[in-house]
Scaffold this motif. Structure first.
Motif, PDB file in Angstrom:
ATOM      1  N   MET A  49       0.847  -1.201   0.000  1.00 58.17           N
ATOM      2  CA  MET A  49       0.000   0.000   0.000  1.00 58.17           C
ATOM      3  C   MET A  49       0.884   1.253   0.000  1.00 58.17           C
ATOM      4  SD  MET A  49      -2.659   1.383   2.914  1.00 58.17           S
ATOM      5  CE  MET A  49      -3.818   0.028   2.739  1.00 58.17           C
ATOM      6  N   GLU A  50       0.545   2.196  -0.883  1.00 62.89           N
ATOM      7  CA  GLU A  50       1.290   3.448  -0.942  1.00 62.89           C
ATOM      8  C   GLU A  50       0.986   4.287   0.298  1.00 62.89           C
ATOM      9  OE1 GLU A  50       1.618   7.537  -3.590  1.00 62.89           O
ATOM     10  OE2 GLU A  50       0.178   5.973  -4.147  1.00 62.89           O
ATOM     11  N   ILE A  51       2.047   4.801   0.909  1.00 61.22           N
ATOM     12  CA  ILE A  51       1.876   5.622   2.112  1.00 61.22           C
ATOM     13  C   ILE A  51       1.901   7.090   1.729  1.00 61.22           C
ATOM     14  CG2 ILE A  51       2.811   6.221   4.377  1.00 61.22           C
ATOM     15  CD1 ILE A  51       3.896   3.440   4.609  1.00 61.22           C
ATOM     16  N   LYS A  52       0.843   7.796   2.090  1.00 62.19           N
ATOM     17  CA  LYS A  52       0.725   9.234   1.815  1.00 62.19           C
ATOM     18  C   LYS A  52       0.991   9.985   3.122  1.00 62.19           C
ATOM     19  CE  LYS A  52      -3.201   7.905   0.207  1.00 62.19           C
ATOM     20  NZ  LYS A  52      -4.587   7.809  -0.286  1.00 62.19           N
ATOM     21  N   TYR A  53       2.113  10.702   3.140  1.00 61.06           N
ATOM     22  CA  TYR A  53       2.596  11.325   4.370  1.00 61.06           C
ATOM     23  C   TYR A  53       2.132  12.772   4.508  1.00 61.06           C
ATOM     24  CZ  TYR A  53       5.869   7.489   5.210  1.00 61.06           C
ATOM     25  OH  TYR A  53       6.429   6.265   5.482  1.00 61.06           O
ATOM     26  N   CYS A  54       1.918  13.160   5.779  1.00 62.49           N
ATOM     27  CA  CYS A  54       1.756  14.572   6.140  1.00 62.49           C
ATOM     28  C   CYS A  54       2.742  14.869   7.273  1.00 62.49           C
ATOM     29  CB  CYS A  54       0.326  14.872   6.588  1.00 62.49           C
ATOM     30  SG  CYS A  54      -0.062  14.221   8.242  1.00 62.49           S
ATOM     31  N   ALA A  55       2.967  16.142   7.534  1.00 61.85           N
ATOM     32  CA  ALA A  55       3.836  16.551   8.659  1.00 61.85           C
ATOM     33  C   ALA A  55       2.988  17.283   9.698  1.00 61.85           C
ATOM     34  CB  ALA A  55       4.950  17.454   8.167  1.00 61.85           C
ATOM     35  N   TYR A  56       3.357  17.106  10.966  1.00 60.99           N
ATOM     36  CA  TYR A  56       2.632  17.795  12.043  1.00 60.99           C
ATOM     37  C   TYR A  56       3.647  18.486  12.947  1.00 60.99           C
ATOM     38  CZ  TYR A  56      -0.389  18.754  16.019  1.00 60.99           C
ATOM     39  OH  TYR A  56      -1.076  19.385  17.027  1.00 60.99           O
ATOM     40  N   PHE A  57       3.432  19.789  13.163  1.00 54.33           N
ATOM     41  CA  PHE A  57       4.313  20.580  14.032  1.00 54.33           C
ATOM     42  C   PHE A  57       3.457  21.231  15.114  1.00 54.33           C
ATOM     43  CE2 PHE A  57       5.539  21.110   9.532  1.00 54.33           C
ATOM     44  CZ  PHE A  57       6.688  20.332   9.513  1.00 54.33           C
ATOM     45  N   ARG A  58       3.955  21.203  16.357  1.00 59.01           N
ATOM     46  CA  ARG A  58       3.192  21.832  17.451  1.00 59.01           C
ATOM     47  C   ARG A  58       4.135  22.377  18.505  1.00 59.01           C
ATOM     48  NH1 ARG A  58       1.728  20.762  22.522  1.00 59.01           N
ATOM     49  NH2 ARG A  58       2.705  18.701  22.481  1.00 59.01           N
ATOM     50  N   LYS A  59       3.810  23.553  19.017  1.00 61.41           N
ATOM     51  CA  LYS A  59       4.456  24.042  20.229  1.00 61.41           C
ATOM     52  C   LYS A  59       3.365  24.288  21.267  1.00 61.41           C
ATOM     53  CE  LYS A  59       4.516  29.045  19.318  1.00 61.41           C
ATOM     54  NZ  LYS A  59       5.329  30.255  19.359  1.00 61.41           N
ATOM     55  N   LYS A  91      -9.073   8.443   4.500  1.00 57.80           N
ATOM     56  CA  LYS A  91      -8.067   7.690   3.728  1.00 57.80           C
ATOM     57  C   LYS A  91      -7.272   8.572   2.765  1.00 57.80           C
ATOM     58  CE  LYS A  91     -10.639   3.353   3.979  1.00 57.80           C
ATOM     59  NZ  LYS A  91     -11.197   2.197   3.231  1.00 57.80           N
ATOM     60  N   LYS A  92      -7.204   9.877   3.067  1.00 58.19           N
ATOM     61  CA  LYS A  92      -6.394  10.775   2.244  1.00 58.19           C
ATOM     62  C   LYS A  92      -4.955  10.832   2.733  1.00 58.19           C
ATOM     63  CE  LYS A  92     -10.321  13.703   0.955  1.00 58.19           C
ATOM     64  NZ  LYS A  92     -10.898  15.070   0.986  1.00 58.19           N
ATOM     65  N   ILE A  93      -4.747  10.431   3.992  1.00 57.24           N
ATOM     66  CA  ILE A  93      -3.416  10.393   4.606  1.00 57.24           C
ATOM     67  C   ILE A  93      -3.327   9.108   5.406  1.00 57.24           C
ATOM     68  CG2 ILE A  93      -1.888  11.466   6.319  1.00 57.24           C
ATOM     69  CD1 ILE A  93      -3.266  14.149   5.654  1.00 57.24           C
ATOM     70  N   ASN A  94      -2.167   8.463   5.383  1.00 56.88           N
ATOM     71  CA  ASN A  94      -1.978   7.280   6.235  1.00 56.88           C
ATOM     72  C   ASN A  94      -0.585   7.202   6.856  1.00 56.88           C
ATOM     73  OD1 ASN A  94      -0.561   6.694   3.941  1.00 56.88           O
ATOM     74  ND2 ASN A  94      -1.710   4.832   3.424  1.00 56.88           N
ATOM     75  N   GLY A  95       0.144   8.317   6.814  1.00 58.48           N
ATOM     76  CA  GLY A  95       1.456   8.368   7.457  1.00 58.48           C
ATOM     77  C   GLY A  95       1.721   9.757   8.010  1.00 58.48           C
ATOM     78  N   ILE A  96       2.417   9.839   9.151  1.00 53.98           N
ATOM     79  CA  ILE A  96       2.695  11.133   9.793  1.00 53.98           C
ATOM     80  C   ILE A  96       4.188  11.254  10.060  1.00 53.98           C
ATOM     81  CG2 ILE A  96       2.231  12.641  11.764  1.00 53.98           C
ATOM     82  CD1 ILE A  96      -0.367  11.113  12.224  1.00 53.98           C
ATOM     83  N   LEU A  97       4.769  12.384   9.691  1.00 50.58           N
ATOM     84  CA  LEU A  97       6.131  12.733  10.095  1.00 50.58           C
ATOM     85  C   LEU A  97       6.030  13.757  11.209  1.00 50.58           C
ATOM     86  CD1 LEU A  97       6.991  11.309   7.452  1.00 50.58           C
ATOM     87  CD2 LEU A  97       8.711  13.103   7.152  1.00 50.58           C
ATOM     88  N   VAL A  98       6.677  13.495  12.329  1.00 50.46           N
ATOM     89  CA  VAL A  98       6.575  14.390  13.482  1.00 50.46           C
ATOM     90  C   VAL A  98       7.890  14.351  14.245  1.00 50.46           C
ATOM     91  CG1 VAL A  98       5.629  12.625  15.031  1.00 50.46           C
ATOM     92  CG2 VAL A  98       5.070  15.027  15.424  1.00 50.46           C
ATOM     93  N   TRP A  99       8.200  15.418  14.937  1.00 49.44           N
ATOM     94  CA  TRP A  99       9.487  15.519  15.642  1.00 49.44           C
ATOM     95  C   TRP A  99       9.581  14.514  16.788  1.00 49.44           C
ATOM     96  CZ3 TRP A  99      10.658  18.003  20.578  1.00 49.44           C
ATOM     97  CH2 TRP A  99      12.025  18.091  20.815  1.00 49.44           C
ATOM     98  N   HIS A 100       8.471  14.346  17.536  1.00 42.62           N
ATOM     99  CA  HIS A 100       8.439  13.392  18.662  1.00 42.62           C
ATOM    100  C   HIS A 100       6.975  13.021  18.907  1.00 42.62           C
ATOM    101  CE1 HIS A 100       8.796  11.810  22.771  1.00 42.62           C
ATOM    102  NE2 HIS A 100      10.078  11.638  22.505  1.00 42.62           N
ATOM    103  N   PRO A 101       6.685  11.783  19.359  1.00 36.95           N
ATOM    104  CA  PRO A 101       5.286  11.410  19.615  1.00 36.95           C
ATOM    105  C   PRO A 101       4.545  12.350  20.559  1.00 36.95           C
ATOM    106  CG  PRO A 101       6.660   9.447  19.636  1.00 36.95           C
ATOM    107  CD  PRO A 101       7.589  10.617  19.513  1.00 36.95           C
ATOM    108  N   ASN A 102       5.274  12.989  21.517  1.00 36.22           N
ATOM    109  CA  ASN A 102       4.566  13.873  22.451  1.00 36.22           C
ATOM    110  C   ASN A 102       4.104  15.170  21.798  1.00 36.22           C
ATOM    111  OD1 ASN A 102       6.805  15.626  22.364  1.00 36.22           O
ATOM    112  ND2 ASN A 102       7.672  14.834  24.267  1.00 36.22           N
ATOM    113  N   ARG A 103       4.559  15.440  20.538  1.00 38.80           N
ATOM    114  CA  ARG A 103       4.005  16.582  19.803  1.00 38.80           C
ATOM    115  C   ARG A 103       2.571  16.275  19.363  1.00 38.80           C
ATOM    116  NH1 ARG A 103       5.800  20.574  21.531  1.00 38.80           N
ATOM    117  NH2 ARG A 103       6.076  19.077  23.205  1.00 38.80           N
TER     118      ARG A 103
END
Length: 526
Positions: free
Chosen positions: A1-11, A69-81
């Motif tokens: 299955m193709e993985i479609k990634y997004c990024a998540y940033f939080r402070k 089902k538009k996204i199925n992967g997340i790039l994030v700095w740390h899980p606690n973000r």
């Protein structure tokens, strides 16, 4: 299955001037990671919101896209973000269970939808929530400690200001030299017969005439001021708890002036606080019905002194509706006599305290050495595993191994690294030797402090002894802290009953450190 990634940033902070570098630093890390792994991001979500409660707009938008089902992967700095609360953590675990969220990638490791990785993600989020909960507990404990020191742990009312120029933990409350005299004059204007609104307007005019540019105090703030006990030197913390503290700040008016102003405003006013201070009120409970013990003052006429003499008594408040209590009252002098006997029983010799300081210093040094060795060994093991991971990636890139061989081997190494890092976070908690030594120092001087203290000072000394203060049949009982209980059971510190075979286990230490040899072998731990 193709993985479609997004990024998540939080402070965490919503203020622009706090954690200003947090989001750019996260974005740089994620861009480097995406470039290294050859990942194309189809969306990026960025927000300045605390994750301790659900309800973050950007996070919810990302979760909705995963559900669609538009996204199925997340790039994030740390899980606690991603989460610090059980609701959002549970939502992402459930999405993994459903196969809608395939992977979460961080710079240190990747988490796939396997049982092991879901467990480690749950552990990471649980740890993040624990840190958040502990901060709340620590803040409340610190604020209560500040209140006990006599400083209001909250924004101060008009007429006063905090001292932000001082270091954290040493900040106090001082009068606002500009507003203080004008607000003080308002109190005395009311005493002279003016209505509160007239006193307020008069004070504001005087403030403006003196060159005041902004408002002296708002009208609602003024009415809060003339009914706030803080201005005569006392405050309640937390509000509504019934716990009152005597403030160290400079009072604007006396208690008598405050009460007179209240009677001017409301003729039916009753004083908020008792006119007498009883050091043991709120401390002792009835040993029969478990109700609070209250204090009362009686006066007996003394013919020789030709004046009434006050006598303080304590008795059960009889507020229990389940049973009737017949416990008799007990005089303050009898309580003081019994408490002095309890305080005297926990005394320790100076020689023991001096030796205990040396012994605890030695033990603390040894524990620090062992901890450093453990951390270094862990770091070395992690470094070896990271090199193995890099070597494995090189073999994949040059075609030595297939992707099917790489994934399980990579996962095994990642799990080992995570386990070692988690081990660093759960090192055994060291014994608080400083706390034990503080208790010993208190035991050394407690009797003298109690004997010389005034009534309120005696109450403060007793509070440090333990808990569960009871009065029953005119007998005082206290559940002493563990260390004080041990001290109270030692009737003679000079007795030495240690047997030779019990001392041999300390031969190596005492031979290397002769200054640690106690004058009494009984002082050594059993």
């Amino acid at each position: 299955m193709e993985i479609k990634y997004c990024a998540y940033f939080r402070k965490s902070s919503e203020s622009d001037d706090r954690q200003a570098l947090s989001l750019p630093a996260q974005e740089d890390e994620i861009k480097k990671l995406a470039s290294k792994l050859g990942i194309t991001l189809i969306a990026a979500f960025k927000e300045s919101k605390s994750a301790k409660k659900p309800g973050r707009p950007a996070f919810n938008e990302m979760i909705n896209l995963i559900g669609q089902k538009k996204i199925n992967g997340i790039l994030v700095w740390h899980p606690n973000r991603l989460s610090r609360n059980s609701v959002d953590s549970g939502a992402m675990i459930y999405l993994m269970d459903q196969g809608l969220l395939q992977t979460i990638v961080t710079p240190s490791r990747s988490y796939v939808a396997s049982p092991t990785d879901r467990f480690f993600l749950g552990f990471e989020w649980g740890q993040a929530k624990l840190e958040n909960d502990n901060k709340s507990v620590d803040v409340k404990r610190g604020m209560t400690a500040k209140a006990k020191m006599g400083w209001l742990p909250a924004p101060v009312p008009e007429g006063y200001k905090n001292t932000p120029q001082k270091l954290m933990g040493y900040r106090t409350i001082v009068p606002d030299t500009k507003r203080f005299p004008y607000l003080k004059s308002c109190w005395y204007s009311i005493l002279q017969g003016k209505r509160p609104v007239e006193a307020y307007e008069e004070g504001c005019r005087a403030w403006k005439e003196a060159g005041g540019k902004d408002e002296l105090i708002c009208r609602s703030g003024f009415y809060r001021m003339i009914s706030n006990p803080f201005f005569y030197g006392e405050f309640e913390w937390p509000k509504g708890s019934g716990n009152w503290y005597h403030g160290k700040h400079k009072p604007m008016v006396t208690k008598e002036v405050f009460d007179l102003v209240q009677t001017k405003i409301n003729p039916n006013h009753k004083s908020l606080r008792s006119k007498h201070d009883f050091p043991y009120r709120g401390l002792f409970f009835c040993g029969d019905c478990s109700c609070m013990v209250s204090g009362s003052r009686k006066f007996k006429f003394n013919r020789s002194a030709n004046s009434p003499i006050p006598y303080d008594y304590y008795r059960c408040s009889h507020k229990s509706q389940k049973q009737s209590c017949i416990q008799p009252p007990i005089s303050k002098s009898v309580i003081n006599e019994q408490l002095e006997g309890i305080v005297k029983s926990i005394r320790i010799p100076k020689e023991f305290l001096s030796w205990a300081n040396k012994w605890s210093s030695y033990l603390e040094t040894e524990e620090n050495k062992q901890e450093i060795v453990s951390v270094v060994n862990n770091s070395n093991d992690i470094s070896v595993l990271e090199k193995r991971s890099a070597l494995l990636l090189e073999k994949l890139l040059d075609g030595t191994i297939t992707d099917a061989e790489y994934k399980p081997a990579k996962k095994k190494i990642s799990d080992q690294i995570t386990l070692l890092k988690n081990t660093e976070n759960v090192l055994p908690r060291k014994v608080s030797y400083r706390k034990l030594l503080d208790e010993m120092e208190f035991a050394l001087t407690a009797s003298q402090k109690f004997r010389k203290a005034d009534d309120m000072g005696k109450g403060r000394v007793i509070k440090d002894l333990g808990s569960n203060f009871l009065l029953k049949d005119r007998i005082v009982s206290i559940h002493l802290k563990n260390s004080y209980y041990v001290f109270s059971k030692v009737s003679d510190w000079s007795i030495s009953e240690k047997k030779a075979f019990e001392l041999t286990k300390y031969d190596d230490i005492l031979s290397k450190k002769p200054d640690l040899v106690p004058s009494n072998p009984m002082w050594l731990p059993g």
